[in-house]
Scaffold this motif. Structure first.
Motif, short mmCIF file in Angstrom:
data_model
loop_
_atom_site.label_atom_id
_atom_site.label_comp_id
_atom_site.label_asym_id
_atom_site.label_seq_id
_atom_site.Cartn_x
_atom_site.Cartn_y
_atom_site.Cartn_z
N ASP A 7 0.65 -1.27 0.16
CA ASP A 7 -0.28 0.06 -0.28
C ASP A 7 0.97 0.92 0.38
O ASP A 7 0.15 2.42 -0.40
CB ASP A 7 -1.09 -0.11 0.96
N ARG A 8 2.02 1.61 0.15
CA ARG A 8 2.75 2.03 0.57
C ARG A 8 3.02 3.79 -1.20
O ARG A 8 3.46 4.72 -0.70
CB ARG A 8 4.25 1.81 0.59
N ALA A 9 3.22 2.77 -1.96
CA ALA A 9 3.84 2.97 -3.14
C ALA A 9 2.61 4.09 -3.30
O ALA A 9 2.39 5.37 -3.76
CB ALA A 9 3.85 2.38 -4.99
N SER A 10 1.14 3.88 -3.58
CA SER A 10 -0.56 3.89 -3.67
C SER A 10 -0.84 5.39 -3.18
O SER A 10 -0.60 6.68 -3.10
CB SER A 10 -1.40 3.58 -3.72
N PHE A 11 0.12 5.04 -1.29
CA PHE A 11 -0.35 6.23 -0.52
C PHE A 11 0.21 7.42 -0.49
O PHE A 11 0.60 8.79 -0.65
CB PHE A 11 0.02 5.68 0.81
N LEU A 12 1.81 7.24 -0.94
CA LEU A 12 2.93 8.32 -1.47
C LEU A 12 2.73 8.85 -2.76
O LEU A 12 2.64 10.48 -3.03
CB LEU A 12 4.53 7.48 -1.78
N ALA A 13 2.42 7.74 -3.96
CA ALA A 13 1.94 8.67 -5.20
C ALA A 13 0.94 9.71 -5.04
O ALA A 13 0.41 10.89 -5.80
CB ALA A 13 0.71 7.58 -5.90
N ASP A 14 0.02 9.34 -3.85
CA ASP A 14 -1.42 10.28 -4.00
C ASP A 14 -0.91 11.74 -2.93
O ASP A 14 -1.75 12.51 -2.70
CB ASP A 14 -2.40 9.70 -2.42
N LEU A 15 0.09 11.26 -2.66
CA LEU A 15 0.83 12.79 -1.83
C LEU A 15 1.63 13.41 -2.86
O LEU A 15 2.58 14.16 -2.31
CB LEU A 15 1.92 12.40 -0.42
N GLY A 16 1.29 13.19 -4.56
CA GLY A 16 2.60 13.09 -5.10
C GLY A 16 4.28 12.99 -5.55
O GLY A 16 4.91 13.65 -5.22
N LEU A 17 4.56 12.13 -4.33
CA LEU A 17 5.90 11.64 -3.28
C LEU A 17 6.30 10.19 -4.83
O LEU A 17 5.11 9.29 -4.52
CB LEU A 17 5.70 11.83 -2.54
N GLU A 18 7.45 10.01 -5.38
CA GLU A 18 8.14 9.31 -6.05
C GLU A 18 8.42 7.97 -5.23
O GLU A 18 7.81 6.88 -5.70
CB GLU A 18 8.67 9.52 -6.90
N ASP A 19 8.88 8.12 -4.27
CA ASP A 19 9.32 8.00 -3.28
C ASP A 19 9.25 8.23 -2.18
O ASP A 19 9.41 9.31 -1.69
CB ASP A 19 11.29 6.73 -3.60
N SER A 20 9.37 7.15 -0.60
CA SER A 20 9.26 7.90 0.45
C SER A 20 10.46 8.32 0.74
O SER A 20 11.96 8.41 -0.12
CB SER A 20 9.54 6.25 1.30
N GLY A 21 10.36 9.58 1.86
CA GLY A 21 11.57 10.49 2.41
C GLY A 21 13.53 9.57 2.15
O GLY A 21 13.94 10.39 2.90
N LEU A 22 12.69 8.90 3.45
CA LEU A 22 13.86 7.99 4.08
C LEU A 22 14.21 6.98 3.02
O LEU A 22 15.55 6.60 2.89
CB LEU A 22 12.77 6.09 4.32
N ASP A 23 13.68 6.29 1.88
CA ASP A 23 14.51 5.93 0.92
C ASP A 23 15.32 6.93 0.41
O ASP A 23 17.27 5.94 -0.33
CB ASP A 23 13.95 5.35 -0.37
N ARG A 24 15.04 8.19 0.07
CA ARG A 24 15.84 9.40 -0.47
C ARG A 24 17.09 9.61 0.72
O ARG A 24 18.32 10.10 0.57
CB ARG A 24 15.11 10.07 -0.57
N ILE A 25 16.53 9.18 1.95
CA ILE A 25 17.80 9.36 2.63
C ILE A 25 19.19 8.29 2.79
O ILE A 25 20.80 8.91 3.62
CB ILE A 25 17.18 9.55 5.04
N ILE A 26 18.16 6.80 3.31
CA ILE A 26 19.38 5.81 3.29
C ILE A 26 20.43 6.05 2.05
O ILE A 26 21.73 5.71 1.78
CB ILE A 26 18.35 4.84 3.23
N ARG A 27 19.43 6.65 1.00
CA ARG A 27 20.79 6.74 -0.75
C ARG A 27 21.34 8.04 -0.50
O ARG A 27 22.86 7.28 -0.28
CB ARG A 27 20.01 6.75 -1.84
N ALA A 28 21.31 8.35 0.11
CA ALA A 28 21.90 10.00 0.46
C ALA A 28 23.70 9.23 1.44
O ALA A 28 24.56 9.95 1.31
CB ALA A 28 21.46 11.00 1.00
N GLY A 29 22.52 8.80 2.48
CA GLY A 29 23.29 8.15 3.62
C GLY A 29 24.79 7.25 2.59
O GLY A 29 25.70 7.84 3.44
#
Length: 363
Positions: free
Chosen positions: A251-273
Motif C-alpha cells: 500500500d505504500r507506493a499508492s499512499f506516496l503517489a497520492d501525496l505527490g511523492l515518487e518514493d519515500s523520504g526515508l529511501d532518499r535518506i538511505i541512498r544519500a547516506g
C-alpha cells in the motif's frame, strides 16, 4: 564491514520519529520534551536498490538479500554541550563512534511542539550544533598538540601528526570545521584523530506534510547552505514517514503517489547516506540468492571478496566480472560469457558499482 550514520540535532526536531520510521520500530521513544532519547538506539535498514529484482529474475534466485546501513539515534544536543550542558558529554562520546552525521533540522511551524531555542530557524540550529562540535574538536586538539610538538624533533610519527593537526587546529580557531582543512591526501590519516567536524554531513529538513514533495522556504535555505559547504540535503516529513512505516508494503507506493511523492523520504535518506559514506554495491547472483554487498569506492577485488569471507580474500585467485547493464542485456552469466562481456579480473581490479562478481579462491 559495518557503516553507520548518527542521527543528530537539537531536541524536538523529529530525530526519534524519523529513526522509528527508518527502522519501522518504536525502539526510540518519541516524546515532546528534551532528552527523551538518552541511550543511542541502533537500527539496520535495507538499502533500496531496484537492480536486485532484475538480477534475481534472471538468476532464478529463491531469495533476494539487500545490503544494509546502520542508523544510530543520538540524544539531542543543546547550546553548551561542549562544556557538558544537557547530555553534552554523552552526546559527544556517542557521535565520535559513527562514520557520518545525519543532521535533522526542524523546518516546520507547530505551536504544539516546543523548540528548545524558542523559534524555528534551521540555519541557526545547524550552526548551534556545528559550533558545539567545533568547540569539542578545538579542545581535543589543543590538549594533544603541545606534547606532540615537543616530541616531533626526535619522533618521526609525532612530526607527521603535528603536520596533520596544525592546519586543522588553525581552521577550528577561525571557526571553520575540521573537514575544511583536510585534503584528499590527508583524509585517511585524519581519521585517526577521530574529530567530530571531520565527519561528512547530510542535512535532513523535516517539513510539514504539505511541503513533503516540494519543500518550503526553510528547507530551501538549508539546501543553499548545504551546497555552500559541500554537504548534501534531503527534504522529508517525519510525520508522513511514520505513517508510511505502519502501512503494508503493497500500500505504500499508492499512499506516496497520492501525496505527490515518487518514493519515500526515508529511501532518499538511505541512498544519500550511502553516497555520503562513499559506498558502492556489487552483486552475487545464483539460484539460492541474489545478494548485494557494500564496499567503499576504490576497493580492489580481493578486498571486495573479503566482505563475503576472510578466506575469499586470503585465497583470492581472480573474479569473473560482468557489469550490471551487460548482465541484464545478455540475460545472465552464460549470455555475457558468450558475448564477450564477462571478464576475468585479477588482484589489481577496482570493483565498480553494479558489478556482478563470482570469486575464484583457494585456501
Amino acid at each position: 564491514m559495518g557503516f553507520n550514520c548518527g542521527i543528530v540535532g537539537l531536541p524536538n526536531v523529529g530525530k526519534s520519529t524519523l529513526f522509528n520510521a527508518l527502522t519501522a520500530t518504536v525502539a526510540a521513544q518519541a516524546a515532546n520534551y528534551p532528552f527523551c532519547t538518552i541511550e543511542p538506539n541502533t537500527g539496520r535498514v535495507a538499502v533500496p536498490d531496484k537492480r536486485m529484482d532484475a538480477l534475481a529474475l534472471i538468476g532464478k534466485s529463491i531469495k533476494v538479500v539487500p545490503t544494509s546501513l546502520e542508523f544510530v539515534d543520538i540524544a539531542g544536543l543543546v547550546r553548551g554541550a561542549s562544556k557538558g550542558e544537557g547530555l553534552g558529554n554523552q552526546f559527544l562520546a556517542n557521535i565520535r563512534e559513527v562514520d557520518a552525521i545525519v543532521h535533522v533540522l526542524r523546518c516546520f511551524e507547530d505551536d504544539d511542539v516546543t523548540h528548545v531555542e524558542g523559534s524555528v530557524d534551521p540555519i541557526r540550529d545547524a550552526e548551534t550544533v556545528e559550533t558545539e562540535l567545533m568547540l569539542a574538536d578545538l579542545e581535543s586538539l589543543s590538549k594533544r598538540l603541545p606534547a606532540l610538538q615537543k616530541r616531533a624533533k626526535n619522533d618521526r610519527q609525532a612530526a607527521i601528526d603535528v603536520a596533520l593537526m596544525e592546519p586543522i587546529l588553525a581552521a577550528l580557531e577561525q571557526g571553520k570545521p575540521a573537514r575544511t582543512a583536510i585534503t584528499p591526501e590527508t583524509a585517511e590519516d585524519a581519521k585517526r584523530l577521530n574529530l567530530l567536524t571531520a565527519k561528512p554531513v547530510l542535512y535532513v529538513c523535516n517539513v510539514e506534510e504539505a511541503a513533503a514533495a516540494a519543500g518550503n522556504a526553510q528547507s530551501a535555505r538549508v539546501a543553499e547552505m548545504a551546497k555552500s559547504v559541500g554537504a548534501l540535503s534531503v527534504v522529508v516529513s517525519a510525520a508522513i514517514e511514520a505513517e508510511v512505516a505502519q502501512l503494508p508494503e503493497e500500500d505504500r507506493a499508492s499512499f506516496l503517489a497520492d501525496l505527490g511523492l515518487e518514493d519515500s523520504g526515508l529511501d532518499r535518506i538511505i541512498r544519500a547516506g550511502y553516497a555520503l559514506l562513499g559506498l558502492i554495491t556489487y552483486f552475487t547472483v545464483g539460484p539460492k540468492e541474489t545478494r548485494a554487498w557494500t564496499i567503499t569506492k576504490g576497493t580492489k577485488a580481493p578486498g571486495a571478496a573479503g566482505v563475503i569471507h576472510g578466506d575469499f580474500e586470503r585465497g583470492f585467485i581472480a573474479c569473473e566480472t560482468t557489469a550490471y547493464d551487460d548482465y541484464i542485456a545478455c540475460k545472465g552469466e552464460a549470455g555475457a560469457r558468450e558475448a564477450g562481456k564477462l571478464r576475468i579480473e585479477g588482484r589489481d581490479y577496482t570493483v565498480k558499482d553494479g558489478d556482478v562478481l563470482l570469486f575464484r579462491f583457494n585456501v
